[in-house]
Design a protein around this motif. Structure first.
Motif, PDB file in Angstrom:
ATOM      1  N   TRP A  30       0.861  -1.292   0.224  1.00  0.00           N
ATOM      2  CA  TRP A  30      -0.131   0.032   0.112  1.00  0.00           C
ATOM      3  C   TRP A  30       0.983   1.332   0.079  1.00  0.00           C
ATOM      4  CZ3 TRP A  30      -5.560   0.571   2.558  1.00  0.00           C
ATOM      5  CH2 TRP A  30      -6.033  -0.478   2.063  1.00  0.00           C
ATOM      6  N   PRO A  31       0.446   2.330  -0.485  1.00  0.00           N
ATOM      7  CA  PRO A  31       1.176   3.675  -0.492  1.00  0.00           C
ATOM      8  C   PRO A  31       1.164   4.185   0.886  1.00  0.00           C
ATOM      9  CG  PRO A  31      -1.005   3.988  -1.577  1.00  0.00           C
ATOM     10  CD  PRO A  31      -0.849   2.301  -1.490  1.00  0.00           C
ATOM     11  N   ALA A  88      -6.390   4.072  -1.901  1.00  0.00           N
ATOM     12  CA  ALA A  88      -6.299   2.643  -1.705  1.00  0.00           C
ATOM     13  C   ALA A  88      -7.149   1.931  -0.877  1.00  0.00           C
ATOM     14  CB  ALA A  88      -4.844   2.262  -1.373  1.00  0.00           C
ATOM     15  N   GLN A  89      -7.649   2.539   0.274  1.00  0.00           N
ATOM     16  CA  GLN A  89      -8.479   2.106   1.162  1.00  0.00           C
ATOM     17  C   GLN A  89      -9.754   1.931   0.540  1.00  0.00           C
ATOM     18  OE1 GLN A  89      -8.145   0.885   4.617  1.00  0.00           O
ATOM     19  NE2 GLN A  89      -9.799  -0.136   3.763  1.00  0.00           N
ATOM     20  N   MET A  90     -10.449   3.012  -0.189  1.00  0.00           N
ATOM     21  CA  MET A  90     -11.426   3.165  -0.912  1.00  0.00           C
ATOM     22  C   MET A  90     -11.641   2.048  -1.821  1.00  0.00           C
ATOM     23  SD  MET A  90     -11.923   6.924  -2.198  1.00  0.00           S
ATOM     24  CE  MET A  90     -11.813   8.190  -1.068  1.00  0.00           C
ATOM     25  N   LEU A  91     -10.407   1.515  -2.614  1.00  0.00           N
ATOM     26  CA  LEU A  91     -10.547   0.425  -3.737  1.00  0.00           C
ATOM     27  C   LEU A  91     -10.610  -0.698  -3.112  1.00  0.00           C
ATOM     28  CD1 LEU A  91      -8.248   2.099  -6.457  1.00  0.00           C
ATOM     29  CD2 LEU A  91     -10.764   2.090  -6.312  1.00  0.00           C
ATOM     30  N   ASN A  92     -10.054  -0.627  -1.985  1.00  0.00           N
ATOM     31  CA  ASN A  92      -9.918  -2.056  -1.202  1.00  0.00           C
ATOM     32  C   ASN A  92     -11.509  -2.546  -0.683  1.00  0.00           C
ATOM     33  OD1 ASN A  92      -8.339  -4.431   0.070  1.00  0.00           O
ATOM     34  ND2 ASN A  92      -9.232  -3.352   1.942  1.00  0.00           N
ATOM     35  N   THR A 134       0.040  13.355  -8.490  1.00  0.00           N
ATOM     36  CA  THR A 134       0.772  13.216  -7.329  1.00  0.00           C
ATOM     37  C   THR A 134       0.149  11.938  -7.031  1.00  0.00           C
ATOM     38  OG1 THR A 134       0.245  15.505  -6.600  1.00  0.00           O
ATOM     39  CG2 THR A 134       0.298  13.848  -4.801  1.00  0.00           C
ATOM     40  N   ILE A 135      -1.126  11.449  -7.136  1.00  0.00           N
ATOM     41  CA  ILE A 135      -1.475  10.407  -6.525  1.00  0.00           C
ATOM     42  C   ILE A 135      -0.896   9.090  -7.517  1.00  0.00           C
ATOM     43  CG2 ILE A 135      -3.627   8.552  -6.727  1.00  0.00           C
ATOM     44  CD1 ILE A 135      -3.530  10.902  -4.555  1.00  0.00           C
ATOM     45  N   GLU A 136      -0.737   9.200  -8.718  1.00  0.00           N
ATOM     46  CA  GLU A 136       0.021   8.340  -9.637  1.00  0.00           C
ATOM     47  C   GLU A 136       1.661   8.227  -9.420  1.00  0.00           C
ATOM     48  OE1 GLU A 136       0.635   5.500 -11.494  1.00  0.00           O
ATOM     49  OE2 GLU A 136      -1.005   6.453 -12.865  1.00  0.00           O
ATOM     50  N   ARG A 137       2.168   9.372  -9.097  1.00  0.00           N
ATOM     51  CA  ARG A 137       3.662   9.202  -8.418  1.00  0.00           C
ATOM     52  C   ARG A 137       3.676   8.804  -7.003  1.00  0.00           C
ATOM     53  NH1 ARG A 137       4.526  14.193  -9.206  1.00  0.00           N
ATOM     54  NH2 ARG A 137       4.088  14.907  -7.107  1.00  0.00           N
ATOM     55  N   ALA A 138       2.661   8.464  -6.204  1.00  0.00           N
ATOM     56  CA  ALA A 138       2.898   8.075  -5.100  1.00  0.00           C
ATOM     57  C   ALA A 138       2.695   6.651  -5.061  1.00  0.00           C
ATOM     58  CB  ALA A 138       1.505   8.650  -3.933  1.00  0.00           C
ATOM     59  N   PHE A 139       1.616   6.182  -5.995  1.00  0.00           N
ATOM     60  CA  PHE A 139       1.762   4.691  -6.233  1.00  0.00           C
ATOM     61  C   PHE A 139       2.847   4.085  -6.883  1.00  0.00           C
ATOM     62  CE2 PHE A 139      -2.858   5.268  -5.294  1.00  0.00           C
ATOM     63  CZ  PHE A 139      -3.308   3.860  -4.903  1.00  0.00           C
ATOM     64  N   TRP A 174      -1.850  -1.320  -9.990  1.00  0.00           N
ATOM     65  CA  TRP A 174      -2.238  -1.727  -8.695  1.00  0.00           C
ATOM     66  C   TRP A 174      -3.788  -2.028  -8.417  1.00  0.00           C
ATOM     67  CZ3 TRP A 174      -5.501  -0.545  -4.529  1.00  0.00           C
ATOM     68  CH2 TRP A 174      -5.086  -0.885  -3.004  1.00  0.00           C
ATOM     69  N   ARG A 175      -4.763  -0.995  -9.225  1.00  0.00           N
ATOM     70  CA  ARG A 175      -5.900  -1.103  -9.134  1.00  0.00           C
ATOM     71  C   ARG A 175      -6.311  -2.718  -9.684  1.00  0.00           C
ATOM     72  NH1 ARG A 175     -10.084   3.296 -11.186  1.00  0.00           N
ATOM     73  NH2 ARG A 175     -11.938   2.915  -9.894  1.00  0.00           N
ATOM     74  N   MET A 176      -5.768  -2.863 -10.819  1.00  0.00           N
ATOM     75  CA  MET A 176      -6.077  -4.182 -11.268  1.00  0.00           C
ATOM     76  C   MET A 176      -5.657  -5.468 -10.618  1.00  0.00           C
ATOM     77  SD  MET A 176      -7.320  -5.987 -14.059  1.00  0.00           S
ATOM     78  CE  MET A 176      -7.547  -4.784 -15.415  1.00  0.00           C
ATOM     79  N   GLN A 177      -4.511  -5.267  -9.806  1.00  0.00           N
ATOM     80  CA  GLN A 177      -4.121  -6.602  -8.845  1.00  0.00           C
ATOM     81  C   GLN A 177      -5.213  -6.666  -7.786  1.00  0.00           C
ATOM     82  OE1 GLN A 177      -0.226  -6.823  -8.004  1.00  0.00           O
ATOM     83  NE2 GLN A 177       0.640  -5.946  -9.936  1.00  0.00           N
ATOM     84  N   SER A 178      -5.698  -5.196  -7.345  1.00  0.00           N
ATOM     85  CA  SER A 178      -6.443  -5.434  -6.167  1.00  0.00           C
ATOM     86  C   SER A 178      -7.729  -6.133  -6.727  1.00  0.00           C
ATOM     87  CB  SER A 178      -6.634  -4.017  -5.785  1.00  0.00           C
ATOM     88  OG  SER A 178      -7.835  -3.790  -4.789  1.00  0.00           O
TER      89      SER A 178
END
Length: 261
Positions: A149-150, A159-163, A185-190, A201-205
């Motif tokens: 997780w980021p 990430a919590q929302m998508l989880n 910013t979000i893309e860079r953090a992930f 990450w979303r696909m793997q989740s």
């Protein structure tokens, strides 16, 4: 039983009186297969390439490659590299469905200690591997069920929302706006904090949640909707692209087999 083998054997260049480290020559091993044992290739130093069923997989230090029993493979170890392989008896150890295909793992300090225990138990009488091999397998399968997780607050919130809801239809721009951050910013953090792009990450989740739902016996149509696909066929294509199996094939070949063991 577990055994280990260093695939890189040292050969000295020059006299033994020099203070330079000995050079380890590159090594190639072709057309190997072990039907009775699963294998973990631990890249202890340097780099190597494992060609598993025709697909090249690169390894660097602090990584390990899991190969289930019966996978044909070639091994190419770079110069000045040490690759250790650890065997896990397929008849005596249970593996989770996630471990039925090759995977790369990060070897942290705890895992390195356990792997070294297995290496030692295979080469000497100083330590028994009793129970440690199954423990390591269970820890590896747990890693596969848990995405990194980021750490940044905004990215972590997404990430919590998508989880919580892998079927959330919002785009990256919409999700970023909901946490008052820019998509960049979000893309860079992930990417920097999980080593995965946001989309990957979303696909793997989604795939990880789908595996859980399939194992729970949920109908494929229901699984597809739960993880964000409008049709079972679209979900099936995405699932097969990531796992090599259709959703029903995954259940039949892995979940049912694992439950029998």
């Amino acid at each position: 039983m577990t055994a280990s083998l260093s695939l890189a054997e040292s050969r000295l260049n020059g006299s033994a009186s020099t203070n330079t480290l000995p050079t380890i020559q590159p090594i190639q091993v072709r057309d190997r297969v072990h039907p009775e044992a699963h294998m973990l290739f631990w890249q202890y130093r340097g780099a190597a390439t494992i060609i598993a069923s025709g697909k090249p997989i690169g390894l660097c230090a602090k990584q390990a490659l899991w190969l289930p029993a019966g996978v044909h493979h070639d091994i190419e170890v770079d110069a000045d590299s040490v690759l250790l392989r650890i065997f896990f008896g397929a008849k005596h150890l249970a593996i989770a469905p996630e471990m039925a295909s090759p995977h790369i793992f990060h070897v942290d300090q705890e895992l390195a200690g356990n792997l070294m225990g297995l290496v030692q138990s295979g080469d000497s009488l100083l330590q028994s591997s009793r129970g440690l091999d199954q423990y390591v397998l269970d820890q590896l399968s747990m890693q596969l069920r848990t995405l990194p997780w980021p750490e940044s607050p905004a990215a972590k919130e997404i990430a919590q929302m998508l989880n919580d809801d892998p079927g959330d239809p919002r785009t990256l721009h919409q999700l970023a706006a909901s946490v008052h951050a820019s998509p960049r910013t979000i893309e860079r953090a992930f990417l920097t904090e999980t080593d995965e792009t946001f989309q990957e990450w979303r696909m793997q989740s989604r795939i990880a949640r789908a595996k859980q739902l399939i194992a729970d016996g949920l109908a494929i149509d229901a699984v597809a909707l739960r993880v964000g696909y409008s049709t079972a066929s679209a979900f099936g294509r995405a699932f097969k692209k990531r796992t090599g199996l259709s959703p029903s094939g995954y259940f039949n070949e892995h979940v049912e087999n694992y439950s029998r063991n």
